[in-house]
Design a protein around this motif. Sequence first.
Motif, PDB file in Angstrom:
ATOM      1  N   THR A 218      19.454 -43.091 -31.690  1.00 21.54           N
ATOM      2  CA  THR A 218      20.287 -41.945 -32.064  1.00 21.54           C
ATOM      3  C   THR A 218      19.877 -40.697 -31.278  1.00 21.54           C
ATOM      4  OG1 THR A 218      18.787 -41.505 -33.929  1.00 21.54           O
ATOM      5  CG2 THR A 218      20.765 -42.833 -34.355  1.00 21.54           C
ATOM      6  N   ALA A 219      18.593 -40.550 -30.992  1.00 21.76           N
ATOM      7  CA  ALA A 219      18.166 -39.418 -30.168  1.00 21.76           C
ATOM      8  C   ALA A 219      18.679 -39.552 -28.743  1.00 21.76           C
ATOM      9  CB  ALA A 219      16.645 -39.307 -30.182  1.00 21.76           C
ATOM     10  N   ASN A 220      18.758 -40.788 -28.235  1.00 22.05           N
ATOM     11  CA  ASN A 220      19.240 -41.005 -26.870  1.00 22.05           C
ATOM     12  C   ASN A 220      20.744 -40.795 -26.758  1.00 22.05           C
ATOM     13  OD1 ASN A 220      16.629 -41.670 -26.142  1.00 22.05           O
ATOM     14  ND2 ASN A 220      16.973 -43.872 -26.299  1.00 22.05           N
ATOM     15  N   TYR A 221      21.520 -41.383 -27.700  1.00 17.50           N
ATOM     16  CA  TYR A 221      22.974 -41.397 -27.560  1.00 17.50           C
ATOM     17  C   TYR A 221      23.666 -40.237 -28.276  1.00 17.50           C
ATOM     18  CZ  TYR A 221      22.367 -46.132 -25.779  1.00 17.50           C
ATOM     19  OH  TYR A 221      21.985 -47.221 -25.039  1.00 17.50           O
TER      20      TYR A 221
ATOM     21  N   ARG B 243      29.811 -41.414 -29.276  1.00 15.33           N
ATOM     22  CA  ARG B 243      28.703 -40.570 -28.849  1.00 15.33           C
ATOM     23  C   ARG B 243      29.021 -39.073 -28.946  1.00 15.33           C
ATOM     24  NH1 ARG B 243      30.803 -43.167 -24.418  1.00 15.33           N
ATOM     25  NH2 ARG B 243      31.656 -41.886 -22.704  1.00 15.33           N
TER      26      ARG B 243
ATOM     27  N   ASP C 129      21.820 -37.443 -29.627  1.00 19.73           N
ATOM     28  CA  ASP C 129      21.024 -36.220 -29.525  1.00 19.73           C
ATOM     29  C   ASP C 129      20.788 -35.583 -30.889  1.00 19.73           C
ATOM     30  OD1 ASP C 129      19.507 -34.356 -28.222  1.00 19.73           O
ATOM     31  OD2 ASP C 129      21.196 -33.060 -27.669  1.00 19.73           O
ATOM     32  N   ILE C 130      20.457 -36.406 -31.888  1.00 20.13           N
ATOM     33  CA  ILE C 130      20.131 -35.903 -33.222  1.00 20.13           C
ATOM     34  C   ILE C 130      18.804 -36.524 -33.652  1.00 20.13           C
ATOM     35  CG2 ILE C 130      22.531 -35.537 -33.887  1.00 20.13           C
ATOM     36  CD1 ILE C 130      22.404 -38.149 -35.458  1.00 20.13           C
ATOM     37  N   GLN C 131      18.076 -35.797 -34.489  1.00 23.07           N
ATOM     38  CA  GLN C 131      16.789 -36.261 -34.991  1.00 23.07           C
ATOM     39  C   GLN C 131      16.829 -36.628 -36.471  1.00 23.07           C
ATOM     40  OE1 GLN C 131      14.363 -36.783 -32.884  1.00 23.07           O
ATOM     41  NE2 GLN C 131      15.442 -35.827 -31.143  1.00 23.07           N
TER      42      GLN C 131
ATOM     43  N   THR D 179      12.826 -43.823 -23.666  1.00 20.05           N
ATOM     44  CA  THR D 179      14.159 -44.224 -24.104  1.00 20.05           C
ATOM     45  C   THR D 179      14.215 -45.655 -24.634  1.00 20.05           C
ATOM     46  OG1 THR D 179      14.737 -44.970 -21.863  1.00 20.05           O
ATOM     47  CG2 THR D 179      15.194 -42.673 -22.416  1.00 20.05           C
TER      48      THR D 179
END
Length: 540
Positions: free
Chosen positions: A396-399, A433, A401-403, A208
Amino acid sequence: MTLKATELWTYIGSLLGLVAFGQTLINALLPPEIRVVIGRLTCRLMDWFSSYSFIDIPEYDGVTANELYSAIKLHLSKTGSFTAKRVSMCHLSNSSTFTYSPANNEPFPETFDGGKVLWEHQVSQRQNQGYSWKPMPDDKRSYVLKVHKNDRDRIVVPYLEHIMEHAKEIRRLNRERLLYTNSKSLSWDARSQPWEAVPFKHPSTFETLALDPERKARVVADLVAFAKGEQFYQKTGRAWKRGYLLYGPPGTGKSSMIAAMANFLSYDVYDLELTEVHTNAELRKLLIRTTNKSIIVIEDIDCSLNLTNRARKPKRDPNAEPVNVMAEKSDESTSMTLSGLLNFTDGLWSCCGSERIFVFTTNHIDRLDPALLRSGRMDVHIFMSYCTFPAFKILTANYLDIQDHRLFPEIERIIDDAHMTPADVSEILIKHRHNPDAALEDMVAELNAAKEKPWPLPIKEDNTVEDEEEEKRALETEMPDEGDMGNHFIKYENCEGSEKTDDLKKAKRPGDADECYIEKCEKFHKVGNQIDSLKILKRH
């Protein structure tokens, strides 16, 4: 058919009666000593024809607890619990996980170095014990190791040593890790401790952490090599310790990096507050009270102690009055000094423990003395930069959840020029978020606005310690003449007030005639034809 079965059971009953009569006759005619000798001879005869050896590991050796017994119990809780059909489960007060162990008299096999072994936990009733200052449990417990005679001399000792090391690692991983801070020195006494502890619950991990993946991989590889380098440090005659310097602008994740290191290695953290340490002796006492497998942290070290470059200190005027040297030495002995901190990180006292990591953080690496930055004290310098696009994708992946997203190319184009910290980016993503589109649209607007703002001189990454020390030596050289200053430094004719003011407040940005940025400089004075003190502003 029924008759034959009846005859068979008659013969069996007669045989059992004969055995019972013979046992009664032996107990009546033979004294106990002879019966014991006969039993030992019978066991030796059976062992002679057996292909296996049996090793007993009791729970207690006399009245002392057997460490090997508890180590086997922990070891089998991780390995034997998966192969045994019946297990026992418990949870200790100072453990963070459940502990499994095979049930009593439950056999379970293992393989070590090509040899097969079989464990069995045996429990029997202990004989009546007389008066003892340390009463023993009613049950007599022991582990029995069954190993082939051909493998006994080859694998038993290495196998048990492996179990001891494995149990030590399990204890470290299962126990609750702690975050320590040093108490006020005035509160120390014979019964108090210099460190106060609370449970360490920081959730930061390397997965993270908003850091470039390549740099993150190098840090992880260095930590793994350090944790597994006991034999290397012993062979080279070095203390088993390592120093990390985290530097960069505020909000770039230096504290999160420390927490990720502690979670990755499962180390305790000692947060050393230098303002509460009054003397070098107190610093040494704090060091020897730290445990192995720990991280000793000093955050914002440039603000905690006067660690500026000693070579930059003004020279003493030969015409000035003499100074009491003994008084100066007395003051140093009763205060915390840079020399004490250097000995703390790389002196004889730093070797009083093993597998420890020193981590210093600073927002201004140029303010630290080069002696503190050299290898052996701060072995690894990690530059915590402004948020880059790879770090932004982690956030962005942490908050969110998109790649991937349609706005990613535009963000990648402008993020390096915006000079936003991961903390600022995280705050924008947290607000939206639940709506990724709104979060990224707001992110683009904030990045464009940040590009238009005046930004401070960037902190540059130092690739090696040698480059940094070379730069410091260059800054310490004699100042050039005023006529040559325009070739090396920012000119001052655009400053407010007179051509050269005592406090420089505004300077033109190089290559930009319209924008200005604020930069506070030190006062400078003319002494003859030499400039005594001047803060150097290098072109960038």
